[in-house]
Structures are given as structure tokens and as C-alpha cells.
Design a protein around this motif. Structure first.
Motif, PDB file in Angstrom:
ATOM      1  N   ARG A  86       0.829  -1.208   0.000  1.00 34.22           N
ATOM      2  CA  ARG A  86       0.000   0.000   0.000  1.00 34.22           C
ATOM      3  C   ARG A  86       0.855   1.245   0.000  1.00 34.22           C
ATOM      4  O   ARG A  86       1.735   1.426   0.840  1.00 34.22           O
ATOM      5  N   PHE A  87       0.621   2.144  -0.962  1.00 37.31           N
ATOM      6  CA  PHE A  87       1.279   3.441  -1.000  1.00 37.31           C
ATOM      7  C   PHE A  87       0.463   4.389  -0.124  1.00 37.31           C
ATOM      8  O   PHE A  87      -0.690   4.689  -0.424  1.00 37.31           O
ATOM      9  N   VAL A  88       1.056   4.851   0.982  1.00 39.17           N
ATOM     10  CA  VAL A  88       0.369   5.764   1.899  1.00 39.17           C
ATOM     11  C   VAL A  88       0.922   7.162   1.667  1.00 39.17           C
ATOM     12  O   VAL A  88       2.100   7.428   1.935  1.00 39.17           O
ATOM     13  N   GLN A  89       0.074   8.037   1.197  1.00 38.07           N
ATOM     14  CA  GLN A  89       0.505   9.381   0.800  1.00 38.07           C
ATOM     15  C   GLN A  89       0.370  10.365   1.961  1.00 38.07           C
ATOM     16  O   GLN A  89      -0.716  10.582   2.498  1.00 38.07           O
ATOM     17  N   SER A  90       1.464  10.958   2.352  1.00 35.45           N
ATOM     18  CA  SER A  90       1.460  12.014   3.371  1.00 35.45           C
ATOM     19  C   SER A  90       1.352  13.358   2.680  1.00 35.45           C
ATOM     20  O   SER A  90       1.175  13.446   1.469  1.00 35.45           O
ATOM     21  N   ARG A  91       1.513  14.431   3.436  1.00 36.82           N
ATOM     22  CA  ARG A  91       1.546  15.773   2.862  1.00 36.82           C
ATOM     23  C   ARG A  91       2.974  16.287   2.686  1.00 36.82           C
ATOM     24  O   ARG A  91       3.180  17.352   2.116  1.00 36.82           O
ATOM     25  N   HIS A  92       3.947  15.548   3.198  1.00 39.73           N
ATOM     26  CA  HIS A  92       5.337  16.000   3.174  1.00 39.73           C
ATOM     27  C   HIS A  92       6.215  14.792   3.457  1.00 39.73           C
ATOM     28  O   HIS A  92       5.839  13.918   4.254  1.00 39.73           O
ATOM     29  N   GLU A  93       7.368  14.726   2.851  1.00 38.60           N
ATOM     30  CA  GLU A  93       8.227  13.546   3.018  1.00 38.60           C
ATOM     31  C   GLU A  93       8.666  13.314   4.459  1.00 38.60           C
ATOM     32  O   GLU A  93       8.803  12.160   4.886  1.00 38.60           O
ATOM     33  N   GLU A  94       8.903  14.380   5.217  1.00 32.77           N
ATOM     34  CA  GLU A  94       9.254  14.178   6.620  1.00 32.77           C
ATOM     35  C   GLU A  94       8.149  13.432   7.354  1.00 32.77           C
ATOM     36  O   GLU A  94       8.397  12.571   8.195  1.00 32.77           O
ATOM     37  N   MET A  95       6.898  13.765   7.004  1.00 31.00           N
ATOM     38  CA  MET A  95       5.767  13.077   7.621  1.00 31.00           C
ATOM     39  C   MET A  95       5.712  11.609   7.192  1.00 31.00           C
ATOM     40  O   MET A  95       5.335  10.735   7.972  1.00 31.00           O
ATOM     41  N   SER A  96       6.103  11.324   5.947  1.00 34.41           N
ATOM     42  CA  SER A  96       6.168   9.928   5.509  1.00 34.41           C
ATOM     43  C   SER A  96       7.146   9.149   6.376  1.00 34.41           C
ATOM     44  O   SER A  96       6.854   8.027   6.823  1.00 34.41           O
ATOM     45  N   ALA A  97       8.307   9.738   6.626  1.00 37.89           N
ATOM     46  CA  ALA A  97       9.305   9.051   7.455  1.00 37.89           C
ATOM     47  C   ALA A  97       8.798   8.869   8.879  1.00 37.89           C
ATOM     48  O   ALA A  97       8.943   7.791   9.472  1.00 37.89           O
ATOM     49  N   LEU A  98       8.172   9.898   9.454  1.00 33.26           N
ATOM     50  CA  LEU A  98       7.677   9.789  10.827  1.00 33.26           C
ATOM     51  C   LEU A  98       6.503   8.824  10.920  1.00 33.26           C
ATOM     52  O   LEU A  98       6.343   8.123  11.928  1.00 33.26           O
ATOM     53  N   GLN A  99       5.674   8.762   9.881  1.00 32.14           N
ATOM     54  CA  GLN A  99       4.604   7.763   9.873  1.00 32.14           C
ATOM     55  C   GLN A  99       5.199   6.358   9.830  1.00 32.14           C
ATOM     56  O   GLN A  99       4.701   5.437  10.501  1.00 32.14           O
ATOM     57  N   ALA A 100       6.258   6.194   9.065  1.00 27.34           N
ATOM     58  CA  ALA A 100       6.930   4.889   9.016  1.00 27.34           C
ATOM     59  C   ALA A 100       7.527   4.547  10.372  1.00 27.34           C
ATOM     60  O   ALA A 100       7.521   3.373  10.792  1.00 27.34           O
ATOM     61  N   VAL A 101       8.053   5.541  11.085  1.00 29.13           N
ATOM     62  CA  VAL A 101       8.589   5.294  12.429  1.00 29.13           C
ATOM     63  C   VAL A 101       7.466   4.850  13.365  1.00 29.13           C
ATOM     64  O   VAL A 101       7.603   3.878  14.114  1.00 29.13           O
TER      65      VAL A 101
ATOM     66  N   GLY B   3       9.658  -0.378   9.219  1.00 25.24           N
ATOM     67  CA  GLY B   3       8.946   0.684   8.526  1.00 25.24           C
ATOM     68  C   GLY B   3       9.654   0.995   7.219  1.00 25.24           C
ATOM     69  O   GLY B   3      10.885   0.996   7.159  1.00 25.24           O
ATOM     70  N   VAL B   4       8.885   1.252   6.174  1.00 25.95           N
ATOM     71  CA  VAL B   4       9.464   1.564   4.870  1.00 25.95           C
ATOM     72  C   VAL B   4       8.896   2.882   4.391  1.00 25.95           C
ATOM     73  O   VAL B   4       7.682   3.107   4.430  1.00 25.95           O
ATOM     74  N   CYS B   5       9.780   3.771   3.931  1.00 25.15           N
ATOM     75  CA  CYS B   5       9.342   5.043   3.358  1.00 25.15           C
ATOM     76  C   CYS B   5      10.060   5.252   2.035  1.00 25.15           C
ATOM     77  O   CYS B   5      11.110   4.650   1.774  1.00 25.15           O
ATOM     78  N   ALA B   6       9.486   6.095   1.188  1.00 24.16           N
ATOM     79  CA  ALA B   6      10.060   6.344  -0.132  1.00 24.16           C
ATOM     80  C   ALA B   6       9.874   7.801  -0.508  1.00 24.16           C
ATOM     81  O   ALA B   6       8.892   8.438  -0.109  1.00 24.16           O
ATOM     82  N   ALA B   7      10.833   8.305  -1.275  1.00 22.29           N
ATOM     83  CA  ALA B   7      10.770   9.702  -1.702  1.00 22.29           C
ATOM     84  C   ALA B   7      11.579   9.883  -2.974  1.00 22.29           C
ATOM     85  O   ALA B   7      12.425   9.050  -3.328  1.00 22.29           O
ATOM     86  N   THR B   8      11.326  10.981  -3.620  1.00 22.86           N
ATOM     87  CA  THR B   8      12.018  11.299  -4.854  1.00 22.86           C
ATOM     88  C   THR B   8      13.453  11.749  -4.588  1.00 22.86           C
ATOM     89  O   THR B   8      13.893  11.868  -3.435  1.00 22.86           O
ATOM     90  N   SER B   9      14.171  12.002  -5.644  1.00 19.89           N
ATOM     91  CA  SER B   9      15.563  12.456  -5.544  1.00 19.89           C
ATOM     92  C   SER B   9      15.625  13.873  -4.988  1.00 19.89           C
ATOM     93  O   SER B   9      14.611  14.559  -4.865  1.00 19.89           O
ATOM     94  N   GLY B  10      16.825  14.312  -4.651  1.00 16.43           N
ATOM     95  CA  GLY B  10      17.047  15.695  -4.246  1.00 16.43           C
ATOM     96  C   GLY B  10      16.229  16.118  -3.048  1.00 16.43           C
ATOM     97  O   GLY B  10      16.401  15.597  -1.937  1.00 16.43           O
ATOM     98  N   PRO B  11      15.294  17.075  -3.232  1.00 13.00           N
ATOM     99  CA  PRO B  11      14.557  17.625  -2.079  1.00 13.00           C
ATOM    100  C   PRO B  11      13.743  16.576  -1.333  1.00 13.00           C
ATOM    101  O   PRO B  11      13.620  16.646  -0.110  1.00 13.00           O
ATOM    102  N   GLY B  12      13.176  15.625  -2.048  1.00 13.29           N
ATOM    103  CA  GLY B  12      12.393  14.602  -1.363  1.00 13.29           C
ATOM    104  C   GLY B  12      13.247  13.775  -0.426  1.00 13.29           C
ATOM    105  O   GLY B  12      12.861  13.506   0.724  1.00 13.29           O
ATOM    106  N   ALA B  13      14.410  13.367  -0.898  1.00 13.65           N
ATOM    107  CA  ALA B  13      15.320  12.596  -0.056  1.00 13.65           C
ATOM    108  C   ALA B  13      15.807  13.423   1.133  1.00 13.65           C
ATOM    109  O   ALA B  13      15.974  12.899   2.248  1.00 13.65           O
ATOM    110  N   ILE B  14      16.023  14.698   0.908  1.00 10.60           N
ATOM    111  CA  ILE B  14      16.456  15.583   1.987  1.00 10.60           C
ATOM    112  C   ILE B  14      15.358  15.703   3.047  1.00 10.60           C
ATOM    113  O   ILE B  14      15.617  15.653   4.252  1.00 10.60           O
ATOM    114  N   HIS B  15      14.120  15.840   2.595  1.00  7.86           N
ATOM    115  CA  HIS B  15      13.005  16.000   3.531  1.00  7.86           C
ATOM    116  C   HIS B  15      12.835  14.796   4.450  1.00  7.86           C
ATOM    117  O   HIS B  15      12.325  14.922   5.563  1.00  7.86           O
ATOM    118  N   LEU B  16      13.220  13.628   4.005  1.00  8.44           N
ATOM    119  CA  LEU B  16      13.080  12.431   4.847  1.00  8.44           C
ATOM    120  C   LEU B  16      13.966  12.463   6.081  1.00  8.44           C
ATOM    121  O   LEU B  16      13.691  11.781   7.074  1.00  8.44           O
TER     122      LEU B  16
END
Length: 609
Positions: free
Chosen positions: A44-59, A69-82
Motif C-alpha cells: 500500500r502506497f500511503v501518501q502524506s503531505r510532506h516527506e518528513e511526515m512519511s518518514a515519521l509515519q513509518a517510524v 517501517g518503509v518510506c520512499a521519496a524522490t531524488s534531491g529535495p524529497g530525499a532531503i526532507h526524509l
């Protein structure tokens, strides 16, 4: 159609029993997004509002499910936001795998758009395993090692997949030179100390007359063994915040949390003991433990890297908490004198009386301690509670008694702002049939919690139990820092940094299709909790609380609190007369170490002077 690398990544995650990936879209993972479509959104792809929130939801998901916990994000800014969420996992020893995109291999090194040296960026947070996939044959080994390392070392690992690699046809590793085949699974194991080390530990514990036990999250699987040990040794048990749900708070010898956010009986337990046993904790504040030459010490931890920290332990046992205690218990002698235990239980009983009185102290408009104290008796038996960093964590630590199946957690080591709501959302995906409650300050709610209610609205229909209650302690102040400034620096409130605007949190929630209520008077607090816990959808309670109620440390003296108050008066002359009038009586009521004095009916003692 040929299986692409992106298809195989999802296939291998499914083989590892990954059911949810907390993520946010971006063109650096377009190949993965397309694969999700082909895989019918499994996992299941669970969509947050921000990549940091994706990481914290995974935590949050990992903390409450026991799975990686597994999280995913795009290159550059997305990876930074995690990163902030990844560090939260690393510091709290939570297994987490991050999958991030990267620019095409042909563009790497060319200062291309969104090109960031992700291997360099992640080398600390994912220091145990961080790998870039450059050819299909690296899979499945990279995924397997990332998952296995995250589980085995309870840490963060990262997989970097360039966008063009995601689109390549998958080819398995061959039986050939410089190919690395792999296999699934992580066998169960429970390391235990050597017999001679257990004998040494037993000698120390048997010799002690006043044994104190400090447990953390590493003792969660050893609840029955800890209870038996405490009975045999006549010991009291204090809990690091990450271990708050490791042992029921309704046991009379459980002194509660320890440290700056801790309880008076935990402070007294450490102050007066002659023997210390620490189990599954890396509690950092040495000053809240016995004096360094006061107690003989034994530590149990599964991680050799964390052994011997915080205190000069005489015996260090490397092993699984439950299996180690099972081998240690037959070597222990039952303490016949119960004087130490009786003293501990008396201190605990007195503390809960003090908590009730502190919650009853008048405030303007509502005492935040009363807000959380009123919740204590209403907690559902299977609730999951999260707390944000800040003064909300104080009340979570001191006023809530987690018992039975109840679970709870917060950002224990990083102590980052903002995990309360995303943790609760992660908990709802881990346990969709259980209610979740998040205790957050208005600062954290404005930082990111409010927008994550959009995530709750998006997914609420998928939860068998729709209850996700977010309680906002709305005092228009970044309160924990304000009190730290007053207590540590003698500084008044600096309005430009500390004051935050009021928002109609409950009304905003209703606009999202959720529910909520604003509470402005103490008499409506309990009714609001009951309404929220009976709701058929996520619910926001906007509690207007008094910023002048201090998060008193367990060892605070009246003089220290009056010094903090003086800083308030100096900085806010308009409120000086209000605060000064009866302030000493109010502070005495708030002090944690209280005793009734016959010569002063209703008055409190000198606390921790």
C-alpha cells in the motif's frame, strides 16, 4: 511484459511482508510509481503531505507494529526532507528502510537538476547500510541486506535507485564471478550472556538491600520476567520514556518515568538505592541515576555497542532481555525484608495523590495537567497513545497510566517537534482496529500536525476503528522552551520567538470532513474526551490551556520555581500582580515531592530542596 527493476523492488518488499510504504511522489521515483500501478497498489502506497511526515509515519508504524517501517521519496529535495524522520528512527533504534530516487546515471556528476550526493548525505543516518543500485543484478541482494540489517541492528538503512535504473528490465544475479545472490528472511535468535557473567550479576543483585530497576523499550518483551524479578528482589521499577508501555503503571512498585520529565518517586528510587539494574535502555541523563559511587550496577542490553553506558556498571550482560532474565531469575534470592518495597509503594501512592491535586489547581483558562489527567481514566483498553515533544510530553509522562495492552511512544532521543500526529497515523495503519490518541502542543500542530489531518481524512474509511483523537494544548506559546529559558537562563518570555497565533483547530478539522470541538472551560474537558472517543471519524479537541503552569522537574525546589516565576514577572508587568497573588501557594500545590503537614492543613512540604 518484462519485469522491470521497479516491479522487482515491490515484489521483493512483498516477499519481506511489507504491507505499507509511506511515501510522497516525485519524478525521481516515477518508475516506482508506475510499478505501483501495475502491482495494484501492493504494498500500500500511503501518501502524506510532506516527506518528513512519511518518514515519521513509518517510524510510528514500526514502533507499534514491530515490523520494519518503509518510506520512499524522490531524488534531491524529497530525499532531503526524509532526514529528520530517519534520524528519529536511528536514535530510537527503530528498524526503517528508506527507498529514494536519484537522477539518471548519465547525468550524475554533471551538476544536474535535483542532483544531490545522496550517498554522502545519508552516510551518517544510514551508516549501517546505504547502497546505490546501478545495475539490475544488484537486486535482490541490496533489498535483502537493507531489510535484514534494519531488523537485526534496529536501525535505518537506505536504497538509492537512479531513475533510469528503475526502468531497466530486471535480471537476477547469475552463478558467476562478482555476482551476489541472496535469500529472504531473518532467522529468530535471542543472544544470552555466559553463565559466569550471570553468576556475577546475581551476586551483585543478591547483595543489595535497596534494589532499583530501570527499564526501557528493550524490556517490552520481558514484562512477566521483570514483574517476577521485582517481586523476588523487592525492587521498585522506573521507566525511561521509550519504555513507558513496557510495564503497567498500575503496579504499586512502578515509579513511572525518570528524568527531566519524570516523577518524584523515580527520583527518590535512584537517590536512595544501593543497587541498580538497567534493562534495555540507553537513558541518557546520568544526573538522574544514583551517585557514581553510590550503587553497584548491572546492565542488560542486546546491543554490545550500547553496553556500559551512562553508569559505571560492575557487570554488563549482553543479551536479549527476556532470555537473559529467564536465566538470571533462578540465581536470585528472595529478599525477606520488604521495608524498601513498602517505602517505594508509599512514595508511588503519594505521587498519584499529588498528581490529582496538581490537576485540580485553578488555571487560566484550563490547567493542561487536568486535560491529560482527565483522560487517564477514560483510556480505552487497547489504545495507542502518542505524544509530541514539548510540554505535552511532560503531562504524557506523568499523568497517563498505561496498563494492560495500551501502547505509547514519542520521539525519545531526537525529541523532534512534530511526530505526534504522524506517529498516530502510522499506528492506525499498524492497528486499524485500535483507537489512537495524539497529545500535541499548538506549536507542533502548526508545524505539521494540522496538514496531516488531511492524511487522516484521506484514509479514515480504511480503518476498522475510525477513532484518531488529536488533543491540541493551545496556549499560544512554545511552552517547553519558554520554561527552559526561565528556569535555566532566568530570562523572561521573548515574545518574538515564543508567541504563536491562535488557530481554530477544531473548526479546520470540521472543514476537512472530520470532527472537533473547542474547549475553553475546565467543566467541559471530560465531556470533550468522551465525545471524541465516541466519534465515528478522526477528531480534534482544541483545549485552551494556561501557559503559566510550569512543567516542574521531579527534583525542583520552591526557590527554583519562584526564580522562574520572577523571570515571568520581569518580562510581563501587566500580569505580575495576577501571578504574584497566591503564587507561592499555587507552586507548593504543583511541587512533585509533597507531604501533608499536620501543623499546616492542606499545605505542602519543601519538595526537592
Amino acid at each position: 511484459m518484462a519485469t522491470k527493476v521497479s516491479d522487482y523492488i515491490l515484489q521483493r518488499l512483498r516477499a519481506w511482508d511489507v504491507t505499507h510504504v509511506f511515501a510522497y511522489a516525485g519524478d525521481g521515483i516515477n518508475g516506482l510509481l508506475a510499478a505501483w500501478g501495475r502491482a495494484d497498489n501492493d504494498p500500500r502506497f500511503v501518501q502524506s503531505r510532506h516527506e518528513e511526515m512519511s518518514a515519521l509515519q513509518a517510524v510510528g508504524y514500526a514502533k507499534f507494529s514491530g515490523k520494519v517501517g518503509v518510506c520512499a521519496a524522490t531524488s534531491g529535495p524529497g530525499a532531503i526532507h526524509l532526514l529528520n524522520g530517519l534520524y528519529d528512527a536511528k536514535l530510537d533504534h527503530v528498524p526503517l528502510v528508506a527507498i529514494v530516487g536519484q537522477t539518471n546515471r548519465s547525468a550524475m556528476g554533471g551538476s544536474y537538476q535535483q542532483e544531490v550526493d545522496l550517498a554522502g548525505l545519508y552516510k551518517d543516518v544510514a551508516s549501517d547500510y546505504c547502497e546505490t543500485v546501478t545495475v539490475p543484478e544488484q537486486l535482490p541482494n541490496v533489498i535483502d541486506r537493507a531489510m535484514r540489517t534494519a531488523y537485526a541492528r534496529r536501525t535505518v538503512t537506505a536504497i538509492i535507485v537512479p531513475a533510469d535504473v528503475q526502468e531497466l528490465d530486471y535480471a537476477p544475479p547469475q552463478h558467476a564471478f562478482k555476482m551476489v545472490p541472496s535469500s529472504l528472511g531473518l532467522g529468530r535468535y535471542a543472544p544470552v550472556p555466559a553463565d559466569e557473567d550471570l553468576e556475577r550479576a546475581a551476586e551483585v543483585l543478591n547483595a543489595g538491600e535497596k534494589v532499583a530497576v530501570l527499564i526501557g523499550q528493550g524490556a517490552r518483551g520481558a514484562r512477566a520476567e521483570v514483574e517476577r524479578l521485582a517481586d523476588v528482589l523487592g525492587a521498585g521499577v522506573a521507566k525511561a520514556l521509550l519504555g513507558k508501555d513496557a510495564l503497567s503503571d498500575d503496579l504499586p512498585y512502578v515509579t513511572g518515568s525518570i528524568g527531566l520529565l519524570g516523577t518524584r518517586p523515580s527520583y527518590e528510587l535512584m537517590r536512595d538505592c544501593d543497587t541498580l539494574l538497567m534493562i534495555g535502555s540507553s537513558f541518557p541523563y546520568t544526573q538522574f541515576m544514583p551517585e557514581l559511587d553510590q550503587a553497584r550496577g548491572v546492565q542488560i542490553d542486546i546491543d554490545p555497542h550500547m553496553i556500559g553506558l551512562r553508569y559505571p556498571f560492575e557487570v554488563n550482560l549482553v543479551g536479549d532481555a527476556r532470555e537473559t532474565l529467564r536465566r538470571l531469575l533462578p540465581r536470585l534470592h528472595r529478599k525477606h525484608s520488604r521495608a524498601w518495597r513498602d517505602e517505594i509503594e508509599m512514595n508511588v501512592a503519594r505521587w498519584w495523590e499529588v498528581m490529582q491535586r496538581r490537576a485540580a489547581v485553578d488555571a487560566d483558562p484550563i490547567n493542561p495537567e487536568y486535560v491529560v489527567h482527565a483522560l487517564d481514566g477514560l483510556l480505552p483498553d487497547d489504545v495507542v497513545v502518542t505524544a509530541d515533544s514539548g510540554s505535552a510530553a511532560n503531562w504524557y509522562a506523568r499523568h497517563l497510566r498505561l496498563r494492560g495492552r495500551m501502547r505509547g511512544s514519542l520521539s525519545g532521543t531526537l525529541a523532534t517537534m512534530g511526530p505526534g500526529v504522524p506517529y498516530a497515523i502510522g499506528a492506525k495503519f499498524a492497528h486499524p482496529d485500535r483507537p489512537a490518541i495524539a497529545l500535541v502542543g499548538d506549536g507542533a500542530m502548526q508545524m505539521n500536525g494540522m496538514m496531516e489531518m488531511v492524511t487522516a481524512a484521506k484514509y479514515r474509511h480504511e480503518w476498522a476503528d475510525p477513532r484518531l483523537v488529536v488533543a491540541v494544548l493551545n496556549n499560544q506559546d512554545l511552552n517547553q522552551v519558554t520554561w527552559e529559558m526561565r528556569a535555566m537562563s532566568g530570562a523572561p518570555q521573548f515574545e518574538e520567538s515564543q508567541h504563536i497565533p491562535d488557530l481554530p483547530y477544531a473548526e479546520i478539522a470540521r472543514r476537512m470532513g472530520l470532527d472537533g470541538v473547542r474547549v475553553e472551560r475546565p467543566k467541559h474537558v471530560e465531556a470533550a474526551w468522551r465525545q471524541a472517543l465516541a466519534a465515528d471519524r478522526p477528531f480534534v479537541i482544541d483545549f485552551l490551556t494556561d501557559p503559566a503552569v510550569p512543567p516542574v522537574p521531579p527534583h525542583a525546589s520552591l526557590d527554583q520555581i519562584e526564580a522562574a516565576a520572577a523571570a515571568i514577572w520581569h518580562g510581563d508587568s501587566d500580569r505580575a500582580s495576577v501571578l504574584k497573588q497566591g503564587f507561592k501557594a499555587k507552586v507548593q500545590e504543583l511541587l512533585p515531592g509533597t507531604r501533608h503537614r499536620p501543623d499546616r492543613p492542606g499545605a505542602e512540604g519543601d519538595g526537592g530542596r
